[in-house]
Design a protein around this motif. Structure first.
Motif, PDB file in Angstrom:
ATOM      1  N   LEU A  73      28.368  73.742  31.754  1.00 15.00           N
ATOM      2  CA  LEU A  73      27.376  74.671  31.221  1.00 15.00           C
ATOM      3  C   LEU A  73      28.054  75.912  30.635  1.00 15.00           C
ATOM      4  CD1 LEU A  73      24.403  75.270  30.741  1.00 15.00           C
ATOM      5  CD2 LEU A  73      24.338  76.423  32.960  1.00 15.00           C
ATOM      6  N   ALA A  74      29.088  76.397  31.330  1.00 10.44           N
ATOM      7  CA  ALA A  74      29.812  77.571  30.846  1.00 10.44           C
ATOM      8  C   ALA A  74      30.475  77.262  29.507  1.00 10.44           C
ATOM      9  CB  ALA A  74      30.864  78.007  31.868  1.00 10.44           C
ATOM     10  N   LEU A 109      17.681  79.372  25.201  1.00 15.34           N
ATOM     11  CA  LEU A 109      18.216  78.639  26.346  1.00 15.34           C
ATOM     12  C   LEU A 109      19.607  79.137  26.707  1.00 15.34           C
ATOM     13  CD1 LEU A 109      18.398  76.369  28.412  1.00 15.34           C
ATOM     14  CD2 LEU A 109      18.991  74.801  26.548  1.00 15.34           C
ATOM     15  N   ARG A 110      20.410  79.355  25.668  1.00 19.51           N
ATOM     16  CA  ARG A 110      21.778  79.830  25.897  1.00 19.51           C
ATOM     17  C   ARG A 110      21.795  81.171  26.611  1.00 19.51           C
ATOM     18  NH1 ARG A 110      25.483  80.319  20.876  1.00 19.51           N
ATOM     19  NH2 ARG A 110      27.236  80.823  22.239  1.00 19.51           N
ATOM     20  N   ARG A 167      28.678  73.288  36.532  1.00 18.24           N
ATOM     21  CA  ARG A 167      28.736  74.695  36.150  1.00 18.24           C
ATOM     22  C   ARG A 167      29.762  74.914  35.045  1.00 18.24           C
ATOM     23  NH1 ARG A 167      28.048  80.053  38.246  1.00 18.24           N
ATOM     24  NH2 ARG A 167      26.798  79.291  39.972  1.00 18.24           N
ATOM     25  N   ARG A 204      27.230  85.944  38.170  1.00 17.29           N
ATOM     26  CA  ARG A 204      27.104  85.655  39.595  1.00 17.29           C
ATOM     27  C   ARG A 204      28.218  84.666  39.912  1.00 17.29           C
ATOM     28  NH1 ARG A 204      22.313  81.973  40.926  1.00 17.29           N
ATOM     29  NH2 ARG A 204      20.936  83.756  41.121  1.00 17.29           N
ATOM     30  N   THR A 219      20.964  74.703  33.846  1.00 16.17           N
ATOM     31  CA  THR A 219      20.561  76.106  34.000  1.00 16.17           C
ATOM     32  C   THR A 219      19.450  76.240  35.042  1.00 16.17           C
ATOM     33  OG1 THR A 219      21.066  76.521  31.667  1.00 16.17           O
ATOM     34  CG2 THR A 219      19.700  78.143  32.790  1.00 16.17           C
ATOM     35  N   PHE A 261       9.884  78.057  31.971  1.00 16.30           N
ATOM     36  CA  PHE A 261      10.964  77.504  31.160  1.00 16.30           C
ATOM     37  C   PHE A 261      10.471  77.035  29.794  1.00 16.30           C
ATOM     38  CE2 PHE A 261      15.391  76.110  31.620  1.00 16.30           C
ATOM     39  CZ  PHE A 261      15.798  76.939  32.639  1.00 16.30           C
ATOM     40  N   VAL A 282      23.382  83.003  34.159  1.00 15.22           N
ATOM     41  CA  VAL A 282      24.012  82.427  35.358  1.00 15.22           C
ATOM     42  C   VAL A 282      25.486  82.100  35.221  1.00 15.22           C
ATOM     43  CG1 VAL A 282      22.122  81.549  36.786  1.00 15.22           C
ATOM     44  CG2 VAL A 282      22.826  80.262  34.768  1.00 15.22           C
ATOM     45  N   VAL A 283      25.954  81.766  34.026  1.00 13.69           N
ATOM     46  CA  VAL A 283      27.377  81.396  33.913  1.00 13.69           C
ATOM     47  C   VAL A 283      28.211  82.381  33.100  1.00 13.69           C
ATOM     48  CG1 VAL A 283      26.977  78.937  34.235  1.00 13.69           C
ATOM     49  CG2 VAL A 283      27.011  79.890  31.924  1.00 13.69           C
ATOM     50  N   LEU A 335      20.774  75.651  38.493  1.00 14.11           N
ATOM     51  CA  LEU A 335      21.607  76.744  38.992  1.00 14.11           C
ATOM     52  C   LEU A 335      20.731  77.898  39.456  1.00 14.11           C
ATOM     53  CD1 LEU A 335      24.638  76.783  36.537  1.00 14.11           C
ATOM     54  CD2 LEU A 335      24.734  76.528  39.029  1.00 14.11           C
ATOM     55  N   GLU A 336      19.644  78.128  38.724  1.00 10.29           N
ATOM     56  CA  GLU A 336      18.734  79.187  39.145  1.00 10.29           C
ATOM     57  C   GLU A 336      18.091  78.823  40.474  1.00 10.29           C
ATOM     58  OE1 GLU A 336      16.039  79.949  35.936  1.00 10.29           O
ATOM     59  OE2 GLU A 336      17.549  80.924  34.693  1.00 10.29           O
ATOM     60  N   THR A 388      27.783  77.136  26.854  1.00  7.33           N
ATOM     61  CA  THR A 388      27.220  78.458  26.578  1.00  7.33           C
ATOM     62  C   THR A 388      28.161  79.308  25.734  1.00  7.33           C
ATOM     63  OG1 THR A 388      26.063  78.356  28.676  1.00  7.33           O
ATOM     64  CG2 THR A 388      26.215  80.511  27.640  1.00  7.33           C
ATOM     65  N   SER A 421      20.822  69.403  24.208  1.00  8.50           N
ATOM     66  CA  SER A 421      20.688  70.593  25.051  1.00  8.50           C
ATOM     67  C   SER A 421      19.886  70.359  26.305  1.00  8.50           C
ATOM     68  CB  SER A 421      20.026  71.717  24.246  1.00  8.50           C
ATOM     69  OG  SER A 421      20.722  71.930  23.046  1.00  8.50           O
ATOM     70  N   HIS A 473      21.810  70.709  29.457  1.00  9.66           N
ATOM     71  CA  HIS A 473      22.185  72.095  29.741  1.00  9.66           C
ATOM     72  C   HIS A 473      20.990  72.908  30.215  1.00  9.66           C
ATOM     73  CE1 HIS A 473      25.150  70.461  26.823  1.00  9.66           C
ATOM     74  NE2 HIS A 473      25.960  70.879  27.780  1.00  9.66           N
ATOM     75  N   ALA A 474      19.828  72.560  29.687  1.00  6.02           N
ATOM     76  CA  ALA A 474      18.617  73.212  30.183  1.00  6.02           C
ATOM     77  C   ALA A 474      18.418  72.884  31.661  1.00  6.02           C
ATOM     78  CB  ALA A 474      17.412  72.766  29.368  1.00  6.02           C
TER      79      ALA A 474
END
Lengths: 186, 186
Positions: A79-80, B98-99, A76, B184, A9, A29, B105-106, A12-13, A83, A2, A5-6
DNA sequence: ACTGTTTATGCAACTAGTTGCACAAGGTGA
DNA sequence: TCACCTTGTGCAACTAGTTGCATAAACAGT
């Protein structure tokens, strides 16, 4: 699996350099994912190689220079994907609870001081999260992103609250114990 | 560096074979320390080599035979040493939080179903711990060991209670969100 | 100029935990 | 009695995280 992915994220922020990420992972975080700077730099390298992020080179990307990264569309998408997929909860391990259980058989020597130390740490952490809440989530704002992030922060606050309460209770309980070297002599 | 100490604690409470330990680590021990059978067998080997535990061989210690272990004085001493020493709290990582932050965001696709699944798991776990409490800690008994072990179980119960509550709240919140592919848009 | 400190990036080795598989013994049903 | 399943033990390879250290630039004091 993970940490990447962290990082995605976090990037992206807000696009960041390795050090900035390290700071963010130490700070807000950190209440759901922590990582050392060594982990972060290593992972940034992998993510770049895999084409999920890319560096925004200001000048020359030499040592001692800040190097910021941003997420690419492929990142992205990854990550999607992650998620949306369901994951099994990871097994938990808590050294403090284990210690207490061990103390039940080999004695409570030294335990009280450490419980107190943990209590202080959790109290400090709780205060910090409450600061963040006051600053970042004033009443009234409730966009989708804010709602979700507030929910995550709320978990952090509630967990720290739980631990401070539990530790106080543990201290009270331990205080009235005989506290010999071993409760059941060898 | 706590698995050996978890095993020593478990063996002091009751000498066991590898498989019995595995069962205990899956069951009540699991709420503060989990381990797979592979880890356990490996560690039992090390602990035996180091002279902290020893096998109680009934017959021939061949494959397919149960092999039980008991803790030697050196093992008890090591556990006492570890228990008395203060330790820094380990960093925590929570994939679910985290998810949620990633979902901010996603997009929240697929999230609701999984939150519900987690809720069920925690509810089941909570019920199990409450069973254990009713069975193993009836009101009235309060020896030192019982007190400490009850305290540990109480932490497990309270944590599961916290998660079920938080997840219900999260579900309620997520339910009234727009729930697009991405909140977003890319 | 030179020394030391802070900021920033990174490699290498190690430790802990996970995953996948193998193997032996004993029981069960066909 | 043979094929299959369960119980019990274990190795090997892999993945994730930790620890210790190296390097370089920028800046501050002297």
């Amino acid at each position: 699996m993970s940490l990447p992915h962290a990082i995605l994220t976090a990037l992206l922020e807000k696009p960041s350099s390795g050090l900035e990420l390290t700071r963010r992972f130490d700070r807000s975080f950190g209440y759901f994912w922590s990582a050392t700077h060594q982990q972060i730099y290593r992972e940034l390298g992998r993510l770049e190689t895999d084409g999920l992020i890319r560096a925004l080179p200001a000048e020359q990307p030499t040592r001692g220079q800040k190097k910021s990264y941003e997420v690419l569309p492929a990142g992205r998408a990854e990550l999607a994907r992650w998620t949306a997929a369901s994951q099994d909860p990871k097994p938990h391990r808590d050294a403090l609870l284990l210690r207490l259980r061990a103390a039940a058989v080999v004695g409570t020597a030294g335990l009280e001081a450490d419980l107190r130390r943990h209590l202080e740490l959790h109290e400090r952490q709780l205060a910090e999260y409450q600061e963040i809440e006051k600053r970042d989530f004033p009443p009234g704002r409730d966009g989708t992103e804010d709602r979700l992030r507030h929910l995550v922060l709320q978990a952090g606050i509630d967990l720290e609250t739980f631990w401070t309460q539990w530790l106080r209770r543990a201290l009270a309980d331990v205080a009235e114990l005989p506290d010999g070297e071993a409760t059941r002599p060898a």
